[in-house]
Write an enzyme that holds these catalytic residues in place. Structure first.
Site, short mmCIF file in Angstrom:
data_model
loop_
_atom_site.label_atom_id
_atom_site.label_comp_id
_atom_site.label_asym_id
_atom_site.label_seq_id
_atom_site.Cartn_x
_atom_site.Cartn_y
_atom_site.Cartn_z
N HIS A 1 3.16 5.50 5.82
CA HIS A 1 4.33 6.33 5.52
C HIS A 1 3.92 7.61 4.80
O HIS A 1 3.08 7.58 3.88
CB HIS A 1 5.32 5.58 4.64
CG HIS A 1 6.07 4.50 5.36
ND1 HIS A 1 7.28 4.72 5.98
CD2 HIS A 1 5.75 3.21 5.57
CE1 HIS A 1 7.68 3.58 6.55
NE2 HIS A 1 6.77 2.66 6.31
N CYS B 1 7.98 -4.21 9.81
CA CYS B 1 9.33 -3.66 9.99
C CYS B 1 10.24 -4.36 8.99
O CYS B 1 10.55 -5.54 9.16
CB CYS B 1 9.81 -3.88 11.42
SG CYS B 1 11.48 -3.23 11.71
N GLY C 1 10.39 2.22 5.28
CA GLY C 1 10.55 3.60 4.80
C GLY C 1 11.27 3.65 3.47
O GLY C 1 10.91 4.45 2.58
N GLU D 1 10.41 7.58 12.77
CA GLU D 1 9.44 6.51 12.90
C GLU D 1 8.47 6.77 14.05
O GLU D 1 8.88 7.20 15.13
CB GLU D 1 10.14 5.18 13.13
CG GLU D 1 11.04 4.75 11.97
CD GLU D 1 11.51 3.33 12.10
OE1 GLU D 1 10.69 2.45 12.43
OE2 GLU D 1 12.72 3.08 11.91
N CYS E 1 15.25 2.54 8.13
CA CYS E 1 13.86 2.08 8.18
C CYS E 1 13.60 1.33 6.88
O CYS E 1 13.56 1.95 5.81
CB CYS E 1 12.90 3.26 8.34
SG CYS E 1 11.15 2.78 8.33
#
Length: 275
Positions: free
Chosen positions: A155, A68, A216, A204, A213
């Site tokens: 992703h 994260c 991301g 997510e 994110c």
């Protein structure tokens, strides 16, 4: 805490082992009857002796996460406030996906070495015969063209012309759960403004649509960089704010820079989560 609107409950587990069960995590994450968060993060003693600390990550639905980006910046800011990390100091901390290096520019701005993006399908994981710049899947009777990468978590990134397109509300969850991703995926929709500016929304896995994110943003920049569409330094604008992503390409680590903010703190007896 939050990093540009991606919000977290951060638990100090340096002296007490993390022991919450998935149902308890879901109860704590409920925004109506709990505290509410996109992810829960525990700060614990390291498993890897080369690292100073370990942090665990759990989504709102109680499922574990491998990485994260916004969360690790909050971990660094939290460690600084706890007296365990000095401004300007490079410190290696351990995530579920492996070590990352962090450095505080000040008490609220953090730069993180996110490692090198992984594009090989097996490392994402993605069901594909070979690595490619573009993949295709059929979602809701339409063909989506996407790029795929792992930044410690999987992703899928789709380039779009309009982030306000209402079709994205349905496509995001469907792409997240698509069978091509054995472990699910974070579904990002990116609009390229120019070679140094992207706009992004991310659905997510385990948390749904979030205001930001970090991984991301890293994934979107990395995929477009591989295609030659962006420069080595890019600002990624998300609904909650902006991140700077720097990457020189294969063989180099990708760096993410952005803020981390404290919101409130408190105590909640574990017994309160049993129901």
């Amino acid at each position: 805490m939050h990093g540009i609107g991606n919000d977290f409950v951060v638990l100090d587990c340096r002296e007490h082992a993390f022991a919450l069960q998935p149902a308890q995590i879901r109860a704590l994450g409920d925004r109506h009857t709990g505290v509410g968060f996109d992810q829960l993060i525990s700060i614990e003693p390291p498993r890897d002796p080369s690292c100073a600390f370990y942090y665990g990550i759990w989504n709102t639905d109680g499922s574990p996460s491998g990485q994260c980006g916004n969360g690790v910046r909050c971990v660094a800011a939290w460690l600084h406030r706890a007296g365990a990390l000095a401004i300007g100091e490079l410190v290696m901390i351990e995530s579920p996906s492996g070590p990352v290096t962090v450095r505080l520019a000040n008490a609220h701005e953090v730069t993180v070495d996110m490692g090198e993006p992984v594009f090989e399908p097996a490392g994402i994981p993605l069901l594909a015969d070979s690595m490619a710049d573009h993949y295709e899947v059929v979602v809701d009777n339409r063909t989506l063209v996407f790029g795929a990468v792992s930044m410690g978590n999987p992703h899928a990134v789709v380039t779009v012309n309009d982030l306000a397109d209402p079709a994205l509300e349905q496509l995001g969850p469907l792409l997240t759960a698509h069978a091509s991703f054995a472990e699910g995926a974070n579904a990002g929709f990116v609009q390229r403004v120019d070679r140094s500016h992207l706009r992004l929304r991310v659905h997510e896995r385990g948390a749904g649509w979030t205001r930001a994110c970090g991984t991301g943003a890293c994934a979107a920049m990395a995929i477009l960089h591989q295609r030659g569409e962006v420069s080595d330094s890019v600002t990624v604008e998300l609904p909650g704010g902006k991140l700077r992503i720097d990457w020189s390409g294969p063989g180099h680590p990708l760096w993410m820079s952005g803020p981390a903010a404290f919101v409130f703190e408190g105590e909640w007896p574990v017994s309160a989560l049993s129901g």
